[in-house]
Design a protein around this motif. Structure first.
Motif, PDB file in Angstrom:
ATOM      1  N   UNK A 223       0.498  -1.320  -0.202  1.00 39.54           N
ATOM      2  CA  UNK A 223      -0.383   0.650  -0.203  1.00 39.54           C
ATOM      3  C   UNK A 223       0.710   1.471  -0.135  1.00 39.54           C
ATOM      4  N   UNK A 262      -8.327   1.929  -2.212  1.00 38.63           N
ATOM      5  CA  UNK A 262      -7.788   2.426  -0.150  1.00 38.63           C
ATOM      6  C   UNK A 262      -6.811   3.759  -1.262  1.00 38.63           C
ATOM      7  N   UNK A 341       3.933   3.943  12.997  1.00 34.73           N
ATOM      8  CA  UNK A 341       4.453   3.340  11.019  1.00 34.73           C
ATOM      9  C   UNK A 341       5.808   3.617  11.439  1.00 34.73           C
ATOM     10  N   UNK A 344       7.127   1.476  13.382  1.00 33.70           N
ATOM     11  CA  UNK A 344       7.296   0.454  13.362  1.00 33.70           C
ATOM     12  C   UNK A 344       7.918  -0.746  12.361  1.00 33.70           C
ATOM     13  N   UNK A 348      10.930  -3.886  13.240  1.00 36.01           N
ATOM     14  CA  UNK A 348      10.524  -4.821  12.322  1.00 36.01           C
ATOM     15  C   UNK A 348      11.211  -5.522  11.914  1.00 36.01           C
TER      16      UNK A 348
ATOM     17  N   UNK B 159      -5.693   1.097   4.694  1.00 29.10           N
ATOM     18  CA  UNK B 159      -4.299   0.154   5.515  1.00 29.10           C
ATOM     19  C   UNK B 159      -2.923   0.494   6.128  1.00 29.10           C
ATOM     20  N   UNK B 160      -2.948   1.702   6.920  1.00 27.94           N
ATOM     21  CA  UNK B 160      -1.640   1.321   7.762  1.00 27.94           C
ATOM     22  C   UNK B 160      -1.921   0.923   9.033  1.00 27.94           C
ATOM     23  N   UNK B 161      -3.404   1.024   9.709  1.00 29.63           N
ATOM     24  CA  UNK B 161      -3.809   0.546  10.539  1.00 29.63           C
ATOM     25  C   UNK B 161      -3.256  -0.984  10.941  1.00 29.63           C
ATOM     26  N   UNK B 163      -1.326  -2.285   9.380  1.00 28.53           N
ATOM     27  CA  UNK B 163       0.328  -2.696   8.792  1.00 28.53           C
ATOM     28  C   UNK B 163       0.739  -2.473   9.671  1.00 28.53           C
ATOM     29  N   UNK B 164       0.414  -1.787  10.586  1.00 31.01           N
ATOM     30  CA  UNK B 164       1.442  -1.420  12.013  1.00 31.01           C
ATOM     31  C   UNK B 164       1.287  -2.515  13.017  1.00 31.01           C
ATOM     32  N   UNK B 167       2.729  -5.467  11.561  1.00 28.53           N
ATOM     33  CA  UNK B 167       4.512  -5.331  11.670  1.00 28.53           C
ATOM     34  C   UNK B 167       4.872  -5.172  13.747  1.00 28.53           C
TER      35      UNK B 167
END
Lengths: 354, 321
Positions: A223, A262, A341, A344, A348, B159-161, B163-164, B167
């Protein structure tokens, strides 16, 4: 010594055979009407074409130009102002290497290359790179100028001066000029094995048709690609694909279709079909829009009839309406995303799941 | 881990309360260790809760007192010994001067402790107009070898939700949902695709029926990465009306034999249960299957962190709301 002489001779031969003048002279004999699809541009109705191209190894660059000409002519006759080709659309030109077709006829190309010693696919692309670049650029530059439209010529694997090979797309303007190029930024593991490298930037091209972008294949799985491009203003995202697997409706639905939903950008999704050696390509090219901007509410404006045949489809895109809808569309919360983000990703990177 | 995903048909609050409790007991009797309920569960169990939902729908703000749903869910989790994701509850929120609503998803341990109170973090234009205020935190909890990431209602479209969550280790995304109208495409563009782009399991529990002038017709389903599901559909379970619509229509003659007959739950995955006012998908999930999928091909292995470091700060405008 002998090997170096042979190598130099082959490079000279490729260089000679890829001369742009030969391509231009060949195409000059062709009919370029209509040549005025971009004369009047209405952002409420931009006509785009997605090509489902058949991959064949071609030893003569003029055959490449001829094959591409027919696709573009069909699109132009359908009124297209932008034509998008699939990923690996430069791979036809591996056929310029003498003996390549026999070498890969009944076995995987990696196996065939293994016999040559420490050679991977990227080495092959690097070897043929300059010749392939000349043919690809001369072909699409001539076609874009001849038909007076925008072309994203699919992707081609090209070497950088430092020897790294990237999978990249070029956008050609109606004057035949190169308006930009985009390297694939997310690879498949197999591409790493082949020796390809990923790019590290994304570009948006501002044109009278709207703002265009052309990432490649796996970039549509993430995304982040669309989020970045749309924040840079992209309206139409060309997504050249080459799927080396049996067609499956569901697996093919991953990628450009959900990204379109999206992110609120149109997607021109193009696929390659055909077989080279033991590798088979299947897929259905399509033109995607947000669900509520499609007649059946399924996010699809146009789609090719099947996943095995070559062909060209077109659809009209309303850039003005898209931009209007985007103003009220659901957006990520910048505070939440900034807070979570980046951390994260770093977390990761420190502790991957495998 | 065996999970139970409850689709609740909304009716009178007393009926809803009875149906929810029975559904929970049915899940526990089937050996479920985690039970997921739909969005607005906490509202439809009482008349006061229902009134809050209806006021929200009418765009009226309220500071009305609200029944103690948390005590109820905690007791239910304790009594049945399951991890309980209590759907969501729309509660009055905000300040006296600026009242609004929050959509909150509570999760409880088998001993009844509150594990998480996850607020919906994104609101669409209509929700914002009706006064929905959003949370600014994302949390997860561990259950039986899984890390569970709640994605509340509209958040599934951001999608960020997901993804966080993923990850940071989530292996199961749970979505309490209430989808107005019927659009399989909207649902595919939601959790189905989040599951695909993060290669995790996902469960979506839908509220169905008429409420507040809306017709909720979403379909409850459990998803997994395409590669581990029949026909590579991404469906581990989904009531056949939803599943068949899509599979048969779009795969046509190429529909694999195992998918040509309607089924609710993929063979060997569990079962489907029906009771008065509810339907349940009972599905077995194994984290080892995810690991095998990742070993085959790990999407996260090709994240381009340098690209994101370069571009994303600008995308999110330095974090200014």
């Amino acid at each position: 010594m002998l090997e170096r002489i042979r190598d130099a001779l082959l490079r000279s031969l490729l260089y000679y055979r890829s001369r742009p003048g030969s391509i231009r002279r060949h195409l000059a004999k062709r009919d370029f009407s209509p040549g005025d699809n971009c004369k009047v541009i209405d952002l409420g109705r931009v006509r785009v074409a997605a090509v489902q191209a058949r991959l064949t190894l071609l030893s003569d660059p003029r055959d490449y130009a001829e094959a591409m000409y027919h696709y573009v002519r069909e699109a132009a006759r359908e009124g297209a102002q932008l034509v998008v080709f699939p990923e690996e659309n430069g791979t036809h030109l591996l056929g310029m290497l003498p003996g390549i077709e026999d070498m890969v006829r009944d076995r995987p190309i990696e196996e065939a290359l293994g016999e040559l010693g420490d050679v991977n696919l990227a080495d092959l692309f690097a070897f043929i790179g300059e010749a392939a670049r000349r043919v690809h650029i001369a072909t699409f530059s001539t076609l874009a100028r001849g038909f007076g439209l925008y072309i994203i010529g699919g992707s081609i694997n090209l070497p950088e001066r430092d020897g790294r090979v990237y999978n990249e797309t070029f956008l050609f303007g109606p004057g035949g000029e190169i308006l930009g190029n985009q390297r694939k930024v997310h690879l498949l593991p197999v591409e790493r094995q082949w020796g390809l490298c990923a790019g590290d930037r994304l570009e948006v091209y501002r044109t009278p048709l709207g703002n265009l972008a052309a990432p490649v294949c796996m970039d549509g799985t993430y995304f982040e690609t669309y989020r970045i491009l749309v924040s840079m203003g992209a309206d139409i995202i060309a997504m050249p694909y080459a799927l080396m697997e049996k067609y499956n409706y569901w697996t093919a639905l991953r990628g450009a279709w959900p990204r379109t939903q999206e992110s609120y950008a149109y997607s021109v999704y193009t696929t390659l079909v055909g077989k080279v050696g033991t590798i088979e390509f299947e897929g259905r090219s399509a033109i995607f829009a947000p669900l509520e901007m499609t007649p059946r509410g399924d996010g699809v404006l146009a789609e090719t009839a099947d996943h095995l045949s070559e062909g060209v489809i077109v659809a009209d895109l309303d850039i003005t309406a898209l931009r209007e809808r985007r103003r009220t569309a659901l957006r990520p919360d910048p505070a939440l995303c900034s807070r979570y983000l980046p951390a994260a990703y770093e977390e990761y990177a420190r502790r991957p799941r495998l | 881990m065996r999970i139970g995903v409850v689709e609740l048909e909304v009716g009178h609050p007393e009926t809803n309360l009875r149906a929810a409790r029975r559904a929970l007991e049915a899940c526990a009797a089937e050996g479920c260790r985690l039970v997921l309920f739909p969005a607005y569960l906490g509202n439809v169990l009482s008349e006061e809760g229902m009134e809050v939902f209806l006021r929200f729908r009418r765009g009226e703000l309220t500071r009305a007192a609200f029944p103690d749903w948390e005590e109820l869910f905690s007791r239910w989790a304790r009594e049945t010994g399951v991890y309980l994701v209590g759907g969501s509850v729309l509660v009055p929120a905000g300040s006296e001067a600026s009242p609004g609503y929050a959509n909150l998803c509570p999760a409880f341990s088998p001993s009844g402790e509150v594990l998480l109170r996850q607020l919906q973090t994104h609101a669409d234009a209509e929700e914002r107009e009706r006064g929905l205020v959003t949370g600014d935190e994302l949390g997860r909890f561990s259950a039986e070898g899984f890390v569970v990431g709640p994605v509340v209602s509209t958040d599934v479209r951001v999608p960020e939700v997901s993804r966080v969550h993923c990850l940071l280790g989530a292996t199961l995304l749970v979505v309490p949902s209430a989808v107005p109208g019927y659009s399989p495409w909207a649902q595919l563009a939601g959790l189905w695709q989040e599951v695909q782009q993060n290669q995790v399991f996902g469960a979506e529990a839908c509220l169905v029926g008429e409420l507040g002038g809306l017709s909720f017709r979403g379909r409850t389903a459990v998803f997994g990465p395409c590669e581990m599901t029949p026909g590579k559909s991404g469906f581990l379970a989904g009531f056949s009306s939803f599943y068949r619509d899509l599979t048969l229509r779009y795969m046509g003659d190429e529909t694999p034999p195992e998918l040509q007959e309607p089924w609710d739950v993929a063979p060997g995955r569990g079962t489907a249960l029906t009771g008065e006012g509810y339907r349940i998908l009972v599905v077995d999930l194994d984290p080892a299957e995810l690991r095998a999928t990742w070993q085959e091909y790990d999407i996260f292995g090709e994240l381009n962190l340098n690209l994101y470091r370069r571009h994303l700060p600008e995308v999110y405008g330095g974090g200014e709301r």
